[in-house]
Design an enzyme around this catalytic site. Structure first.
Site, PDB file in Angstrom:
ATOM      1  N   HIS A  45     -24.518   5.691 -28.782  1.00 27.68           N
ATOM      2  CA  HIS A  45     -25.068   5.567 -27.434  1.00 27.68           C
ATOM      3  C   HIS A  45     -25.834   6.832 -27.041  1.00 27.68           C
ATOM      4  O   HIS A  45     -25.969   7.159 -25.867  1.00 27.68           O
ATOM      5  CB  HIS A  45     -23.955   5.261 -26.434  1.00 27.68           C
ATOM      6  CG  HIS A  45     -23.382   3.890 -26.624  1.00 27.68           C
ATOM      7  ND1 HIS A  45     -22.495   3.592 -27.639  1.00 27.68           N
ATOM      8  CD2 HIS A  45     -23.590   2.731 -25.960  1.00 27.68           C
ATOM      9  CE1 HIS A  45     -22.175   2.312 -27.577  1.00 27.68           C
ATOM     10  NE2 HIS A  45     -22.822   1.771 -26.565  1.00 27.68           N
ATOM     11  N   TRP A 226      -5.736 -11.780 -27.663  1.00 23.58           N
ATOM     12  CA  TRP A 226      -5.952 -12.526 -26.416  1.00 23.58           C
ATOM     13  C   TRP A 226      -5.910 -11.620 -25.186  1.00 23.58           C
ATOM     14  O   TRP A 226      -6.515 -11.933 -24.170  1.00 23.58           O
ATOM     15  CB  TRP A 226      -4.893 -13.636 -26.290  1.00 23.58           C
ATOM     16  CG  TRP A 226      -3.489 -13.171 -26.502  1.00 23.58           C
ATOM     17  CD1 TRP A 226      -2.633 -12.668 -25.569  1.00 23.58           C
ATOM     18  CD2 TRP A 226      -2.793 -13.136 -27.743  1.00 23.58           C
ATOM     19  NE1 TRP A 226      -1.435 -12.323 -26.139  1.00 23.58           N
ATOM     20  CE2 TRP A 226      -1.498 -12.604 -27.487  1.00 23.58           C
ATOM     21  CE3 TRP A 226      -3.109 -13.500 -29.059  1.00 23.58           C
ATOM     22  CZ2 TRP A 226      -0.540 -12.425 -28.478  1.00 23.58           C
ATOM     23  CZ3 TRP A 226      -2.155 -13.330 -30.049  1.00 23.58           C
ATOM     24  CH2 TRP A 226      -0.895 -12.796 -29.765  1.00 23.58           C
TER      25      TRP A 226
END
Length: 334
Positions: A45, A226
C-alpha cells in the site's frame, strides 16, 4: 531489488503527481504517505500500489482537485462527501476533523462516503495516536472476499484499524478481513514464495499456501472462517449506513475497479477520561504481561501490533527502502 532513499522516493512521487496536475499541497501529502507507508514496510500500500493510483487518476476515478465536504452533523457525528478526491488526502482530512470533534465531545465520528482507497489504514491510526487520541477506523471495498461456504465473492476485504498512544509511538492494529491481504500474496508470488499458512482456495476448492493459486481464483480465506466473514459484513453495513454512501455490492456493480467507497473514522480524547493519569502505566502493565508469555519456539518472537513496524522503519531509514527493480523502473517511466 533496489534500495531507494525515502527522500528520493518522495521526490519521484511528487514529480509524477505534479505532472498529473495535482495541486502542490496534495502532491506533497500523497507522496509523503506513499513513501512513508513504504518506509514502514507496507510496500503493498506504498510504492507497489503507486502505479495503480496513477492509473486510477488517468481513468477519472480520482479527482486531484476535489476536496471532501461536510453534508450533515449530529453532535459528535458528521457525514462527509469525499467528492472522489484522492483517498489519502481525504482520509487525512477526516482524521484531523475527527480529532477536533473528540476535543469538543470526548468522542467524534466522521463517516465519509464517495471517497477513494486510503492506502494503509494504519497511517491514520498512527497519526491520531501520536497526537494522544485513541482511534478506530475502517473502510469497505469492492467485493473480493467470499463468505464462509461460498464460492462467489460478495464481501469486501474491509480493513479495520485500532490505535492507542504508547510512549513516543503507538500500538496499531491494521488488518484486513482475509488471512493474507492481496498485496501480501502478490508480493510473495513475485518472490516465488509460499504462504506460511493456508490463505485461500484453489480451483479444486482446496485450501492452498500457493499465492498464485489464490490470486487466480480470487478466493482468499476470511480470518476466523465464518467469524471474519460476519465481521466483514457488519463493517460494510455500518460504513454504508453511517456515511449514506455506497455498499460493497454497489461499488462492485459500478465497475471492475474500486472507487466511491465508504469509510468510518472514530477518535477518542483520552485526556478527558478521569483515569487518564493512570493510562500509561495500565498499558505498560498489560504489555509486560503479554510479552512475558512462554514462546512455542525459543528463537521466535511475540510482539504487539505495530512493534515490528517501528523496527522496519529504522532499518529502511538506514539501508534504503527495498523495491522491486521492475516496479521502480515502471515508476521512473511515469
Amino acid at each position: 531489488m533496489v534500495a531507494i532513499r525515502l527522500d528520493d522516493m518522495k521526490q519521484q512521487f511528487i514529480r509524477i503527481l505534479t505532472k498529473m496536475d495535482f495541486p502542490e499541497d496534495k502532491a506533497q501529502t500523497c507522496a509523503r504517505i506513499f513513501a512513508e507507508n513504504s518506509l514502514d514496510g507496507i510496500y503493498s500500500h506504498g510504492v507497489n500500489r503507486f502505479p495503480r493510483f496513477v492509473e486510477y487518476v488517468q481513468k477519472g476515478y480520482i479527482n486531484p482537485h476535489a476536496k471532501a465536504e461536510k453534508v450533515a452533523s449530529m453532535g459528535g457525528i458528521e457525514q462527509w462527501d469525499g467528492k472522489l478526491a484522492p483517498g489519502p488526502t481525504n482520509a487525512l482530512l477526516a482524521s484531523e476533523r475527527v480529532m477536533q470533534l473528540a476535543l469538543e465531545n470526548g468522542i467524534g465520528l466522521l463517516a465519509l462516503g464517495n471517497t477513494n482507497h486510503w492506502m494503509r489504514g494504519g497511517t491514520y491510526g498512527w497519526h491520531c495516536a501520536q497526537k494522544g487520541f485513541a482511534f478506530i477506523g475502517w473502510t469497505n471495498t469492492i467485493a473480493n472476499l467470499p463468505a464462509w461456504g461460498a464460492k462467489e465473492c460478495k464481501l469486501g476485504n474491509n480493513p479495520l484499524v485500532f490505535a492507542i498512544p504508547y510512549q513516543d509511538e503507538a500500538i496499531v492494529l491494521d488488518m484486513a478481513m482475509s488471512q493474507y491481504s492481496y498485496g501480501k500474496m502478490e508480493d510473495l508470488q513475485r518472490k516465488n514464495e509460499q504462504l506460511p499458512l493456508p490463505g485461500g482456495f484453489n480451483e479444486k476448492d482446496e485450501l492452498s499456501t500457493l499465492p498464485g493459486e489464490i490470486l487466480e481464483t480470487r478466493r482468499p480465506l476470511p480470518i476466523g472462517y465464518w467469524k471474519g466473514a460476519g465481521l466483514s459484513l457488519m463493517l460494510d453495513l455500518l460504513a454504508t449506513i453511517l456515511s449514506a454512501g455506497l455498499s460493497t455490492s454497489q461499488i462492485t456493480r459500478q465497475s471492475q475497479d474500486e472507487y466511491g467507497i465508504s469509510q468510518i473514522f472514530v477518535a477518542i480524547d483520552l485526556k478527558q477520561l478521569p483515569n487518564f493519569p493512570a493510562i500509561e502505566k495500565t498499558v505498560q502493565t498489560i504489555l509486560d504481561d503479554f510479552l512475558e508469555a512462554e514462546k512455542t519456539d525459543p528463537d521466535g518472537s511475540i510482539r504487539y501490533p505495530g512493534q515490528h513496524t517501528i523496527k522496519t522503519r529504522m532499518k529502511n531509514l538506514k539501508s534504503g527502502i527495498p523495491v522491486s527493480e521492475q516496479i521502480w523502473n515502471e515508476i521512473l517511466g511515469l
